[in-house]
Design a protein around this motif. Structure first.
Motif, mmCIF file in Angstrom:
data_model
loop_
_atom_site.group_PDB
_atom_site.id
_atom_site.type_symbol
_atom_site.label_atom_id
_atom_site.label_comp_id
_atom_site.label_asym_id
_atom_site.label_seq_id
_atom_site.Cartn_x
_atom_site.Cartn_y
_atom_site.Cartn_z
ATOM 1 N N LEU A 200 0.825 -1.207 0.000
ATOM 2 C CA LEU A 200 0.000 0.000 0.000
ATOM 3 C C LEU A 200 0.862 1.262 0.000
ATOM 4 O O LEU A 200 0.542 2.252 -0.670
ATOM 5 C CB LEU A 200 -0.938 -0.014 1.209
ATOM 6 C CG LEU A 200 -2.086 -1.032 1.137
ATOM 7 C CD1 LEU A 200 -2.786 -1.143 2.485
ATOM 8 C CD2 LEU A 200 -3.096 -0.637 0.054
ATOM 9 N N LYS A 201 1.969 1.228 0.732
ATOM 10 C CA LYS A 201 2.877 2.375 0.731
ATOM 11 C C LYS A 201 3.534 2.537 -0.628
ATOM 12 O O LYS A 201 3.674 3.659 -1.152
ATOM 13 C CB LYS A 201 3.927 2.220 1.827
ATOM 14 C CG LYS A 201 4.820 3.449 1.990
ATOM 15 C CD LYS A 201 5.751 3.300 3.188
ATOM 16 C CE LYS A 201 6.639 4.542 3.351
ATOM 17 N NZ LYS A 201 7.564 4.406 4.498
ATOM 18 N N LEU A 202 3.948 1.412 -1.227
ATOM 19 C CA LEU A 202 4.557 1.459 -2.554
ATOM 20 C C LEU A 202 3.586 2.031 -3.570
ATOM 21 O O LEU A 202 3.955 2.869 -4.410
ATOM 22 C CB LEU A 202 4.997 0.050 -2.968
ATOM 23 C CG LEU A 202 5.544 -0.111 -4.398
ATOM 24 C CD1 LEU A 202 6.809 0.724 -4.587
ATOM 25 C CD2 LEU A 202 5.822 -1.583 -4.696
ATOM 26 N N ASN A 203 2.326 1.615 -3.502
ATOM 27 C CA ASN A 203 1.342 2.107 -4.465
ATOM 28 C C ASN A 203 1.024 3.575 -4.249
ATOM 29 O O ASN A 203 0.634 4.275 -5.185
ATOM 30 C CB ASN A 203 0.062 1.276 -4.384
ATOM 31 C CG ASN A 203 -0.855 1.550 -5.549
ATOM 32 O OD1 ASN A 203 -0.486 1.334 -6.702
ATOM 33 N ND2 ASN A 203 -2.054 2.035 -5.276
ATOM 34 N N THR A 204 1.196 4.062 -3.020
ATOM 35 C CA THR A 204 0.991 5.492 -2.756
ATOM 36 C C THR A 204 2.112 6.323 -3.366
ATOM 37 O O THR A 204 1.866 7.352 -4.001
ATOM 38 C CB THR A 204 0.915 5.750 -1.239
ATOM 39 O OG1 THR A 204 -0.204 5.044 -0.699
ATOM 40 C CG2 THR A 204 0.767 7.238 -0.951
ATOM 41 N N VAL A 205 3.344 5.863 -3.200
ATOM 42 C CA VAL A 205 4.476 6.635 -3.702
ATOM 43 C C VAL A 205 4.698 6.425 -5.198
ATOM 44 O O VAL A 205 5.240 7.286 -5.879
ATOM 45 C CB VAL A 205 5.767 6.298 -2.908
ATOM 46 C CG1 VAL A 205 6.258 4.882 -3.194
ATOM 47 C CG2 VAL A 205 6.867 7.296 -3.216
ATOM 48 N N TYR A 421 11.892 3.535 -0.691
ATOM 49 C CA TYR A 421 11.031 4.409 0.103
ATOM 50 C C TYR A 421 9.916 3.606 0.790
ATOM 51 O O TYR A 421 9.585 3.840 1.950
ATOM 52 C CB TYR A 421 10.418 5.499 -0.789
ATOM 53 C CG TYR A 421 9.555 6.484 -0.015
ATOM 54 C CD1 TYR A 421 10.113 7.605 0.597
ATOM 55 C CD2 TYR A 421 8.177 6.283 0.078
ATOM 56 C CE1 TYR A 421 9.322 8.489 1.295
ATOM 57 C CE2 TYR A 421 7.392 7.177 0.794
ATOM 58 C CZ TYR A 421 7.966 8.275 1.395
ATOM 59 O OH TYR A 421 7.163 9.149 2.093
ATOM 60 N N ALA A 422 9.335 2.658 0.047
ATOM 61 C CA ALA A 422 8.284 1.831 0.629
ATOM 62 C C ALA A 422 8.782 1.006 1.797
ATOM 63 O O ALA A 422 8.021 0.694 2.719
ATOM 64 C CB ALA A 422 7.695 0.920 -0.450
ATOM 65 N N LEU A 423 10.065 0.670 1.770
ATOM 66 C CA LEU A 423 10.666 -0.112 2.856
ATOM 67 C C LEU A 423 11.285 0.785 3.931
ATOM 68 O O LEU A 423 11.791 0.279 4.945
ATOM 69 C CB LEU A 423 11.754 -1.046 2.289
ATOM 70 C CG LEU A 423 11.264 -2.138 1.343
ATOM 71 C CD1 LEU A 423 12.436 -2.776 0.629
ATOM 72 C CD2 LEU A 423 10.442 -3.195 2.098
#
Length: 428
Positions: A200-205, A421-423
């Motif tokens: 979800l964080k990856l898809n946001t960024v 960034y997601a990690l």
């Protein structure tokens, strides 16, 4: 099973989050999200499928067995993935590099529950659609906790990447190949992550047209792919290879300048022309004579981190050629190999330090009712073996005779930026 439609009471993003967290109870999950990208060939805004009613998993004789599986199950949505190393079955190739992820060569499943988003509604196919809808709506989105520190390492040092790059250019100068997509692995051992939260964080960024979350058992794929490998719509085959990458600017004016330079770059245009020719050649083997055409060339599509140069090649599938033969003729995506294709793959096998596995393969779905399919290219993607706590991703770029090693190395790091960034980490 029944299909029922329901109004969205939350925003799409919030319902996506609820649905994904709800899906975490199942061993099989496939979620595709177009992130609202305009796509004349796409069928779904977003679609979530869970819980295998029937499944297919194979490491050998994949395409013949997959054909039998698809014939047996008439379903509008059969999601799954094909590993890059399926190439070894299609061509006389061999990969001996390290593989610590342990994904199968191919996996597909017929879902028990399918949730499709369209406009301000969701359409749920299940034995009890009302119960599914209520269960998703009642899901509490957990508070996101900071991941334990993840130490990402590169399989190659910068000097080792430079040496590999030099070997590839020597092959080019000898005339063995014109271009190679040289890839390197970044990895973390003892990695403990929540795959759904990371996705979800990856898809946001990095919201991309072929974004995907996939789970089978303890294996997870978190993908922000911007690239379509191959789709079939009403007998037409469509491929949209990417070749050409540039960093986004800080301002709109800077973006315009960067795009202008891309369109005037002999290197970027030459790389794109090579991949267009390769894809045209691949599609010719499955096409009715005279129907292969490059319908759109050198289009620039802009994403949060990068600009990409994309071309579109289409043809009419020869009805005497089966879908599995289409994959034999085109897989893996030429944008991830080089040209000539077989020679480039062989050189990558010799030089690269890690087995690609699912990376550079393809995730998508078959619709056996309409005789259609749609598959992405697995790039900008995190792969995770939860049981072994092993996390991995690859990045790569086209090496030509004109390519400059420092620029290509920096492009690899640029492509890794959203994943890092997601990690919430950096390369050690």
């Amino acid at each position: 099973m029944r299909i029922e439609s329901f109004d969205l009471l939350d925003s799409k993003d919030k319902f996506h989050q609820k649905a994904l967290h709800w899906s975490g109870q199942f061993d099989e999950i496939s979620f595709f999200n177009s992130n609202g990208a305009p796509d004349e060939w796409g069928r779904f805004e977003s679609v979530l499928a869970v819980k295998a009613l029937h499944s297919f998993c194979a490491d050998d004789d994949v395409l013949d067995q997959l054909q039998q599986f698809l014939v047996k199950h008439q379903c509008e949505f059969i999601p799954g993935f094909l590993s890059y190393d399926l190439k070894n079955e299609i061509e006389n190739l061999h990969t001996s590099a390290t593989d610590k992820l342990g994904f199968p060569a191919a996996y597909f499943f017929v879902p028990t529950i399918t949730v499709r988003w369209a406009a301000n509604q969701v359409h749920i196919q299940a034995d009890d659609p009302v119960a599914v809808y209520q269960s998703i709506c009642g899901t509490v989105i957990p508070q996101i906790n900071a991941n334990p520190e993840i130490k990402i390492h590169s399989r190659w040092t910068k000097e080792e990447y430079f040496a590999a790059f030099d070997k590839v250019q020597q092959h080019i100068q000898r005339g063995d190949i014109y271009e190679v997509n040289l890839c390197q692995e970044f990895f973390a051992e003892n990695a403990d992550i929540n795959p759904i939260e990371v996705y979800l964080k990856l898809n946001t960024v990095s919201p991309t047209p072929f974004s995907n979350f996939f789970k089978v058992g303890h294996h997870f794929i978190m993908s922000a792919s911007p690239e379509r490998f191959l789709a079939k719509r009403q007998g037409k085959l469509i491929s949209q290879p990417i070749k050409g990458t540039a960093k986004r600017g800080v301002t709109a004016y800077e973006d315009e300048e960067i795009v202008s330079r891309m369109l005037q770059s002999q290197k970027e245009i030459a790389e794109n022309v090579m991949i267009v020719d390769l894809v045209r050649n691949d599609l010719t083997r499955s096409a009715l004579p005279g129907t292969v055409e490059a319908t759109r060339l050198f289009e620039i599509q802009s994403f949060k981190q990068v600009h990409q140069m994309i071309s579109t090649i289409t043809c009419i599938q020869n009805p005497k050629v089966s879908n599995m033969d289409v994959f034999r003729h085109t897989f893996p995506a030429g944008s991830m190999t080089g040209a000539p294709k077989i020679a480039a793959m062989r050189i990558c096998d010799q030089i690269e330090a890690s087995k690609r596995g699912v990376y550079a393969g393809s995730i998508g779905y078959f619709d056996t009712v309409r005789d259609e399919f749609d598959f992405n290219v697995v790039i900008r993607s995190l792969l995770y073996n939860q049981r072994e706590h092993y996390l991995s991703f690859h990045t790569g770029g086209a090496v030509t005779n004109q390519a400059l090693v420092e620029q290509e190395y920096q492009e690899c790091l640029l492509k890794a930026s959203a994943l890092l960034y997601a990690l919430d980490t950096v390369v050690q």
